[in-house]
Design a protein around this motif. Structure first.
Motif, PDB file in Angstrom:
ATOM      1  N   LYS A 151      -4.558   0.084   5.838  1.00 46.83           N
ATOM      2  CA  LYS A 151      -3.343  -0.159   5.049  1.00 46.83           C
ATOM      3  C   LYS A 151      -2.904  -1.616   5.236  1.00 46.83           C
ATOM      4  O   LYS A 151      -2.194  -1.953   6.174  1.00 46.83           O
ATOM      5  CB  LYS A 151      -2.214   0.790   5.475  1.00 46.83           C
ATOM      6  CG  LYS A 151      -2.622   2.256   5.508  1.00 46.83           C
ATOM      7  CD  LYS A 151      -3.150   2.745   4.168  1.00 46.83           C
ATOM      8  CE  LYS A 151      -3.510   4.226   4.232  1.00 46.83           C
ATOM      9  NZ  LYS A 151      -4.156   4.681   2.970  1.00 46.83           N
ATOM     10  N   HIS A 189       0.820  -1.218   0.000  1.00 42.55           N
ATOM     11  CA  HIS A 189       0.000   0.000   0.000  1.00 42.55           C
ATOM     12  C   HIS A 189       0.853   1.266   0.000  1.00 42.55           C
ATOM     13  O   HIS A 189       0.414   2.321  -0.466  1.00 42.55           O
ATOM     14  CB  HIS A 189      -0.917   0.013   1.233  1.00 42.55           C
ATOM     15  CG  HIS A 189      -0.185   0.167   2.529  1.00 42.55           C
ATOM     16  ND1 HIS A 189       0.129   1.391   3.063  1.00 42.55           N
ATOM     17  CD2 HIS A 189       0.304  -0.756   3.391  1.00 42.55           C
ATOM     18  CE1 HIS A 189       0.779   1.215   4.197  1.00 42.55           C
ATOM     19  NE2 HIS A 189       0.903  -0.073   4.423  1.00 42.55           N
ATOM     20  N   ASN A 190       2.086   1.178   0.534  1.00 43.85           N
ATOM     21  CA  ASN A 190       2.930   2.363   0.627  1.00 43.85           C
ATOM     22  C   ASN A 190       3.933   2.472  -0.517  1.00 43.85           C
ATOM     23  O   ASN A 190       4.830   3.316  -0.488  1.00 43.85           O
ATOM     24  CB  ASN A 190       3.669   2.367   1.967  1.00 43.85           C
ATOM     25  CG  ASN A 190       4.521   1.121   2.162  1.00 43.85           C
ATOM     26  OD1 ASN A 190       4.486   0.203   1.344  1.00 43.85           O
ATOM     27  ND2 ASN A 190       5.290   1.088   3.243  1.00 43.85           N
ATOM     28  N   ASN A 199      -6.019   1.002  12.208  1.00 44.36           N
ATOM     29  CA  ASN A 199      -4.786   0.741  11.463  1.00 44.36           C
ATOM     30  C   ASN A 199      -3.553   1.063  12.305  1.00 44.36           C
ATOM     31  O   ASN A 199      -2.588   0.290  12.337  1.00 44.36           O
ATOM     32  CB  ASN A 199      -4.776   1.564  10.173  1.00 44.36           C
ATOM     33  CG  ASN A 199      -3.584   1.250   9.289  1.00 44.36           C
ATOM     34  OD1 ASN A 199      -3.516   0.200   8.669  1.00 44.36           O
ATOM     35  ND2 ASN A 199      -2.616   2.152   9.240  1.00 44.36           N
ATOM     36  N   GLY A 212      -1.351  -2.168  10.856  1.00 48.55           N
ATOM     37  CA  GLY A 212      -1.705  -2.753   9.561  1.00 48.55           C
ATOM     38  C   GLY A 212      -1.585  -4.258   9.498  1.00 48.55           C
ATOM     39  O   GLY A 212      -1.628  -4.833   8.410  1.00 48.55           O
TER      40      GLY A 212
END
Length: 559
Positions: free
Chosen positions: A399, A250-251, A374, A379
């Motif tokens: 996330k 996700h990042n 989160n 996460g």
């Protein structure tokens, strides 16, 4: 041995550790055999639908085949929604459905239904046991089919007299005759021609604005690592479907988020402007494409999928690569040259800066609550959801760290799925913190499964967004039906935290933003089933939203 004891031995042989279900007359021989069995755990749910969803959640969390058992008649028909849910989302499941004795079949006997016939459109295959010597091979074949190719549910119909009959392992037939094998099985993995891979590479190298569109098939094939390597090598942005969430970090700078009706603006705009779309394990469903003749209309499309029936079904494609996603991505990685797309990434960064969703950390909003969860779980929790606005909020704001952490009903959109699925996930992954993100309407569907969690000491946490309405229905009525709120108001009559306490679970009611973190922390630390009820404004909306029938670049709810 009885046929039921052979059945359990066969299940042990294929690695079954847990069965979810509910007893009844037609399966009493099986439950009698379970009485002395010490290798297979049985979890009795409150309702058979809950058992099917729990087996589904278990399968998604562990990667194993989920197993559910019910009695004949209404017990079997109560499984139908859960079977359809697993079929739509390609979840491997074996359904052990009781049946009346063979001499009573076809006579409208008490609690007799043709469950194989009823579930024919929503299963990969069905078996009706007629011979006690075929128990072992039927179980083996059912598990093979459930996991092979594109996974899905398989039904075994078990007449009571076959389960009660005397037999032994020695007289079990080892294999099916070739004529009995599943020659018409829908999915057959295949290797594409080298020429097609070379054409794909040529298309990739000519592209200036590529996008990878990844679906649930990436998770099912274990292709997340290969997808990341492939995307980085050709410097290609990645968007995912709802079912694909978690298959790409996700990042990561190349990640665009979710695509489609409630997707990120930059994902929808990037797909609308791309000149090449590489679809991997995705089926171009209507919630992703919007108006199909406007979907990626400027792009050439490469479709990688294990199910040949999906290729070209909804959207025309220029090149198909039929086979396992992990294998095909690995072969592409070997032969595709590195490439960079600086100008294209700058264009996407412009979209992100223009439409970046505002922070709402000081208000009691769904986003605030999801982001608090989160942070507190880093996460790393498993997040199951019901279906509705809360499902989209979970997909947008949590996330996810890995591909098995998001468990949701995508294709069928089943309200009441999340809580039993969370229970199944926690049984399969006891090391994980497991949440069910729910709306009040969905929670009411199967809230009784809290009793299952309590009886078996399964500490799942349900976060109920209480907006006193069927939120997504109300949102559509406001946006597309002139504000005529027909039968979507639930009223302010229920205190879900107190309902949880009435069951014996922990209950917390949150009405202010400064109460959120403490309630979530206490629910996690309680280590027992818990409900955190969060009272939100009934006018909260899941945005962005693409109106039905419109192209995905025409979004409402963005600045």
């Amino acid at each position: 041995m009885t046929g039921a004891e052979v059945l359990l031995k066969a299940l042990e042989e294929v690695g079954v550790e847990v069965i979810f279900g509910f007893p009844g007359g037609a399966v009493l021989p099986i439950y009698d055999a379970l009485y002395n069995n010490r290798k297979i755990k049985h979890v009795r749910t409150v309702h058979e639908q809950g058992a099917a969803h729990a087996a589904d959640g278990y399968a998604r969390a562990t990667g194993k085949v989920g197993v559910v058992i019910s009695t004949s008649g209404p017990g079997a028909t109560n499984l139908v929604t859960g079977i359809a849910n697993a079929y739509m989302d390609s979840v491997p499941m074996v359904v052990l459905a009781g049946q009346v004795s063979t001499d009573l079949i076809g006579k409208d006997s008490f609690q007799e239904v043709d469950i194989c016939g009823i579930t024919l459109p929503i299963t990969k295959h069905s078996f009706m046991l007629r011979d006690k010597r075929e128990i072992l091979k039927t179980v083996r074949e059912a598990f093979r089919i459930a996991k092979s190719g594109r996974p899905g549910p398989v039904v075994i119909e078990l007449p009571k007299d076959i389960m009660a009959s005397e037999t032994n392992m020695e007289e079990q037939k080892e294999d099916f005759d070739l004529s009995f094998r599943v020659l018409s099985e829908k999915i057959n993995s295949s290797h594409d021609e080298k020429e097609n891979l070379e054409i794909a590479v040529e298309m990739i190298m000519k592209s200036e604005r590529p996008v990878i569109y990844a679906g649930g098939g990436v998770k099912l094939s274990g292709a997340s690592s290969a997808l990341k390597t492939f995307a980085e090598k050709i410097c290609c942005p990645v968007t995912t479907t709802l079912m694909g969430i978690g298959c790409f970090p996700h990042n990561h700078e190349l990640y665009l988020g979710m695509l489609g009706m409630h997707g990120t603006p930059w994902a929808n705009l990037a797909v609308s402007e791309c000149d090449l779309l590489v679809a991997v394990g995705a089926r171009f469903d209507d919630r992703v494409t919007g108006k199909t003749d406007e979907f990626a209309k400027n792009a050439k499309i490469i479709h990688i999928d294990i199910d040949s029936a999906e290729i070209g079904k909804n959207v025309r494609v220029d090149l198909s690569l039929h086979g396992d996603a992990k294998e095909l991505l690995s072969r592409l990685i070997e032969i595709v040259p590195e490439k960079r797309h600086g100008d294209w990434l700058k264009r996407i960064e412009y979209f992100k800066n223009k439409y970046l969703l505002r922070d709402s950390r000081r208000e009691l909003t769904p986003r605030y609550v999801i982001e608090e969860i989160n942070e507190l779980t880093e996460g790393k929790a498993i997040i199951a959801t019901e279906v509705g606005q809360h499902q989209m909020w979970a997909a947008q704001y949590y996330k996810f760290e890995d591909s098995s952490s998001f468990i949701t009903s995508g294709g069928l959109g089943t309200m009441g799925f999340g809580l039993p699925a969370a229970i199944g996930a926690k049984v399969g992954r006891p090391d994980k913190v497991v949440f069910d993100i729910a709306g009040d309407g969905s929670f009411e569907m199967n809230c009784h499964e809290l009793l299952t969690a309590l009886r078996y000491d399964i500490p799942v946490i349900v976060v109920v967004f209480n907006n006193r309405s069927l939120g997504m229905v109300r949102q559509w009525q406001e946006m597309f039906y002139g504000g005529r709120f027909s039968h979507s108001d639930l009223g302010d009559v229920a205190d879900y935290a107190r309902i949880a306490e009435g069951f014996g679970a922990a209950g917390y009611r949150v009405t202010r933003s400064d109460e959120v973190r403490e309630a979530i922390k206490r629910a996690i630390n309680e280590e027992k089933p818990a409900v955190v009820e969060v009272v939100i404004d009934k006018d909260e909306k899941a945005v962005p939203i693409v109106p039905p029938g419109k192209p995905i670049y025409q979004m409402l709810g963005i600045d």
